[in-house]
Design a protein around this motif. Sequence first.
Motif, PDB file in Angstrom:
ATOM      1  N   HIS A 128      48.750  60.593  42.666  1.00 54.54           N
ATOM      2  CA  HIS A 128      47.661  61.275  43.351  1.00 54.54           C
ATOM      3  C   HIS A 128      46.519  60.309  43.629  1.00 54.54           C
ATOM      4  CE1 HIS A 128      46.621  61.429  39.041  1.00 54.54           C
ATOM      5  NE2 HIS A 128      45.354  61.472  39.426  1.00 54.54           N
ATOM      6  N   MET A 129      45.509  60.810  44.293  1.00 58.65           N
ATOM      7  CA  MET A 129      44.266  60.070  44.529  1.00 58.65           C
ATOM      8  C   MET A 129      43.111  61.033  44.335  1.00 58.65           C
ATOM      9  SD  MET A 129      43.552  60.084  48.609  1.00 58.65           S
ATOM     10  CE  MET A 129      41.882  60.713  48.269  1.00 58.65           C
ATOM     11  N   HIS A 130      41.915  60.461  44.268  1.00 56.11           N
ATOM     12  CA  HIS A 130      40.694  61.262  44.202  1.00 56.11           C
ATOM     13  C   HIS A 130      39.760  60.831  45.330  1.00 56.11           C
ATOM     14  CE1 HIS A 130      41.802  62.816  40.251  1.00 56.11           C
ATOM     15  NE2 HIS A 130      42.039  61.576  39.868  1.00 56.11           N
ATOM     16  N   ALA A 131      38.901  61.734  45.742  1.00 52.68           N
ATOM     17  CA  ALA A 131      37.908  61.415  46.764  1.00 52.68           C
ATOM     18  C   ALA A 131      36.697  60.716  46.162  1.00 52.68           C
ATOM     19  CB  ALA A 131      37.474  62.687  47.488  1.00 52.68           C
ATOM     20  N   VAL A 166      37.446  51.266  36.272  1.00 51.04           N
ATOM     21  CA  VAL A 166      37.011  52.082  37.393  1.00 51.04           C
ATOM     22  C   VAL A 166      38.074  51.967  38.480  1.00 51.04           C
ATOM     23  CG1 VAL A 166      35.261  52.461  39.159  1.00 51.04           C
ATOM     24  CG2 VAL A 166      34.566  51.696  36.871  1.00 51.04           C
ATOM     25  N   LEU A 167      38.672  53.097  38.837  1.00 45.05           N
ATOM     26  CA  LEU A 167      39.623  53.130  39.939  1.00 45.05           C
ATOM     27  C   LEU A 167      38.874  53.535  41.204  1.00 45.05           C
ATOM     28  CD1 LEU A 167      42.679  54.992  38.346  1.00 45.05           C
ATOM     29  CD2 LEU A 167      42.075  52.564  38.220  1.00 45.05           C
ATOM     30  N   PRO A 168      38.998  52.764  42.280  1.00 43.66           N
ATOM     31  CA  PRO A 168      38.254  53.112  43.496  1.00 43.66           C
ATOM     32  C   PRO A 168      38.755  54.407  44.120  1.00 43.66           C
ATOM     33  CG  PRO A 168      39.801  51.326  43.931  1.00 43.66           C
ATOM     34  CD  PRO A 168      39.809  51.550  42.449  1.00 43.66           C
ATOM     35  N   ALA A 169      37.872  55.117  44.787  1.00 42.39           N
ATOM     36  CA  ALA A 169      38.253  56.330  45.499  1.00 42.39           C
ATOM     37  C   ALA A 169      39.324  55.999  46.527  1.00 42.39           C
ATOM     38  CB  ALA A 169      37.037  56.938  46.190  1.00 42.39           C
ATOM     39  N   GLY A 170      40.349  56.852  46.606  1.00 44.41           N
ATOM     40  CA  GLY A 170      41.387  56.669  47.613  1.00 44.41           C
ATOM     41  C   GLY A 170      42.615  55.931  47.149  1.00 44.41           C
ATOM     42  N   ILE A 171      42.573  55.314  45.956  1.00 46.25           N
ATOM     43  CA  ILE A 171      43.733  54.572  45.473  1.00 46.25           C
ATOM     44  C   ILE A 171      44.747  55.545  44.870  1.00 46.25           C
ATOM     45  CG2 ILE A 171      42.823  54.124  43.147  1.00 46.25           C
ATOM     46  CD1 ILE A 171      44.114  51.360  43.278  1.00 46.25           C
ATOM     47  N   TYR A 172      46.033  55.343  45.173  1.00 46.38           N
ATOM     48  CA  TYR A 172      47.075  56.143  44.550  1.00 46.38           C
ATOM     49  C   TYR A 172      47.289  55.658  43.119  1.00 46.38           C
ATOM     50  CZ  TYR A 172      48.511  58.275  49.002  1.00 46.38           C
ATOM     51  OH  TYR A 172      48.546  59.001  50.175  1.00 46.38           O
ATOM     52  N   HIS A 173      47.386  56.601  42.180  1.00 49.80           N
ATOM     53  CA  HIS A 173      47.526  56.224  40.782  1.00 49.80           C
ATOM     54  C   HIS A 173      48.151  57.368  39.988  1.00 49.80           C
ATOM     55  CE1 HIS A 173      43.702  58.409  40.964  1.00 49.80           C
ATOM     56  NE2 HIS A 173      43.882  58.703  39.684  1.00 49.80           N
ATOM     57  N   HIS A 198      44.392  64.903  44.515  1.00 47.72           N
ATOM     58  CA  HIS A 198      45.083  65.124  45.779  1.00 47.72           C
ATOM     59  C   HIS A 198      46.420  64.393  45.705  1.00 47.72           C
ATOM     60  CE1 HIS A 198      41.325  66.673  47.546  1.00 47.72           C
ATOM     61  NE2 HIS A 198      40.721  65.649  46.940  1.00 47.72           N
ATOM     62  N   ASN A 199      47.496  65.155  45.525  1.00 50.13           N
ATOM     63  CA  ASN A 199      48.815  64.542  45.374  1.00 50.13           C
ATOM     64  C   ASN A 199      49.281  63.879  46.672  1.00 50.13           C
ATOM     65  OD1 ASN A 199      48.841  65.458  42.743  1.00 50.13           O
ATOM     66  ND2 ASN A 199      50.247  67.158  43.124  1.00 50.13           N
ATOM     67  N   ARG A 200      49.972  62.753  46.502  1.00 51.87           N
ATOM     68  CA  ARG A 200      50.514  62.042  47.652  1.00 51.87           C
ATOM     69  C   ARG A 200      51.549  62.902  48.367  1.00 51.87           C
ATOM     70  NH1 ARG A 200      52.597  55.700  47.587  1.00 51.87           N
ATOM     71  NH2 ARG A 200      52.817  55.523  49.844  1.00 51.87           N
ATOM     72  N   GLN A 202      48.573  61.592  51.241  1.00 51.54           N
ATOM     73  CA  GLN A 202      47.219  61.927  51.656  1.00 51.54           C
ATOM     74  C   GLN A 202      46.739  60.947  52.728  1.00 51.54           C
ATOM     75  OE1 GLN A 202      45.330  64.518  50.825  1.00 51.54           O
ATOM     76  NE2 GLN A 202      46.858  65.367  49.416  1.00 51.54           N
ATOM     77  N   GLU A 203      47.647  60.528  53.596  1.00 44.52           N
ATOM     78  CA  GLU A 203      47.301  59.480  54.563  1.00 44.52           C
ATOM     79  C   GLU A 203      46.266  59.941  55.582  1.00 44.52           C
ATOM     80  OE1 GLU A 203      48.333  56.629  53.558  1.00 44.52           O
ATOM     81  OE2 GLU A 203      49.488  57.746  52.071  1.00 44.52           O
ATOM     82  N   ASP A 204      46.112  61.252  55.760  1.00 42.73           N
ATOM     83  CA  ASP A 204      45.110  61.754  56.700  1.00 42.73           C
ATOM     84  C   ASP A 204      43.761  62.022  56.034  1.00 42.73           C
ATOM     85  OD1 ASP A 204      46.921  61.706  58.809  1.00 42.73           O
ATOM     86  OD2 ASP A 204      47.618  63.749  58.418  1.00 42.73           O
ATOM     87  N   HIS A 205      43.698  61.870  54.718  1.00 47.19           N
ATOM     88  CA  HIS A 205      42.428  62.108  54.022  1.00 47.19           C
ATOM     89  C   HIS A 205      41.447  60.984  54.382  1.00 47.19           C
ATOM     90  CE1 HIS A 205      39.492  62.824  50.889  1.00 47.19           C
ATOM     91  NE2 HIS A 205      40.151  63.896  50.493  1.00 47.19           N
ATOM     92  N   PRO A 206      40.229  61.316  54.795  1.00 50.30           N
ATOM     93  CA  PRO A 206      39.286  60.267  55.228  1.00 50.30           C
ATOM     94  C   PRO A 206      38.978  59.233  54.153  1.00 50.30           C
ATOM     95  CG  PRO A 206      38.201  62.411  55.015  1.00 50.30           C
ATOM     96  CD  PRO A 206      39.658  62.668  54.944  1.00 50.30           C
ATOM     97  N   VAL A 207      38.936  59.642  52.882  1.00 45.08           N
ATOM     98  CA  VAL A 207      38.668  58.678  51.808  1.00 45.08           C
ATOM     99  C   VAL A 207      39.841  57.711  51.657  1.00 45.08           C
ATOM    100  CG1 VAL A 207      38.282  58.409  49.331  1.00 45.08           C
ATOM    101  CG2 VAL A 207      37.092  60.192  50.589  1.00 45.08           C
ATOM    102  N   ARG A 208      41.062  58.233  51.752  1.00 45.20           N
ATOM    103  CA  ARG A 208      42.239  57.360  51.708  1.00 45.20           C
ATOM    104  C   ARG A 208      42.244  56.398  52.891  1.00 45.20           C
ATOM    105  NH1 ARG A 208      45.903  54.519  48.851  1.00 45.20           N
ATOM    106  NH2 ARG A 208      47.681  54.046  50.167  1.00 45.20           N
ATOM    107  N   GLN A 209      41.920  56.879  54.068  1.00 42.87           N
ATOM    108  CA  GLN A 209      41.892  56.024  55.247  1.00 42.87           C
ATOM    109  C   GLN A 209      40.855  54.913  55.102  1.00 42.87           C
ATOM    110  OE1 GLN A 209      41.296  58.793  58.486  1.00 42.87           O
ATOM    111  NE2 GLN A 209      43.500  59.154  58.722  1.00 42.87           N
ATOM    112  N   GLU A 210      39.698  55.256  54.539  1.00 41.24           N
ATOM    113  CA  GLU A 210      38.654  54.251  54.338  1.00 41.24           C
ATOM    114  C   GLU A 210      39.092  53.208  53.325  1.00 41.24           C
ATOM    115  OE1 GLU A 210      35.037  52.205  54.668  1.00 41.24           O
ATOM    116  OE2 GLU A 210      36.032  53.666  55.964  1.00 41.24           O
ATOM    117  N   TYR A 211      39.749  53.667  52.244  1.00 38.45           N
ATOM    118  CA  TYR A 211      40.242  52.723  51.235  1.00 38.45           C
ATOM    119  C   TYR A 211      41.261  51.769  51.844  1.00 38.45           C
ATOM    120  CZ  TYR A 211      42.789  50.842  47.261  1.00 38.45           C
ATOM    121  OH  TYR A 211      43.410  49.984  46.384  1.00 38.45           O
TER     122      TYR A 211
END
Length: 227
Positions: A128-131, A166-173, A198-200, A202-211
């Motif tokens: 998953h990832m977090h925003a 610290v895991l950056p926002a948007g990283i899958y982990h 947010h389970n994978r 999440q390629e359309d999530h804006p935070v994931r896109q920014e990461y």
Amino acid sequence: MALQVWMVGEDGEDLDNHKELLPLSKLQGTCHFKIGKLITPCFLSKPCAATCKLVICVTGILQLRQLPLREIEIGVLYWHLDPKKSESEEELAKIRKDRGYNYMDYLDICPGKLANFEEKLKNFFTEHMHAEEEIRYCLEGGGYFDVRDKDDKWVRIWIKEGDMIVLPAGIYHRFTLDAANHVKLMRLFLGEPVWTAHNRPQEDHPVRQEYVKRLTDDNAGLALAAH
């Protein structure tokens, strides 16, 4: 003992070369400088030179190395503190002030202390990832944070007592316990806490896109300011 980092498979299994530990630079991003015993990102929008100076603080031992920028990877930050020493409280307070972490609570993950233990551990290990950033300071026990690298492979980070990442926002982990089957974590957050996973995919999530943009943009580097 230095932070241990190595590659694992999709199910968390060790690979044939798992004994070859990866350098700490595999995790971090952008340029860093020393403030006392702390390692702090310089927040430059571009790399400052062809090589980065990185000061590594591991159990109080400071090392200075020259690292090619291509080795600076995915934006995970790491400190080692000692929860049994009073001076670590000052170091933690400085980290919180510098990065704006105004919220704090504790999470004790073990049978008998965490309701629905098995179910929640299964959820933690679901990719998953977090925003928002995920900030964890290990006070007791230990566990494994797996994070995806640039090649979408799993990098395993073994955190133990005193380790803070610290895991950056948007990283899958994902996360699971080590053989001790117990970890007590301090959770930090900027603002009102939001623990939504947010389970994978999440390629359309804006935070994931920014990461991903920051990860792949050779000119921009990976910004590590707190969200």
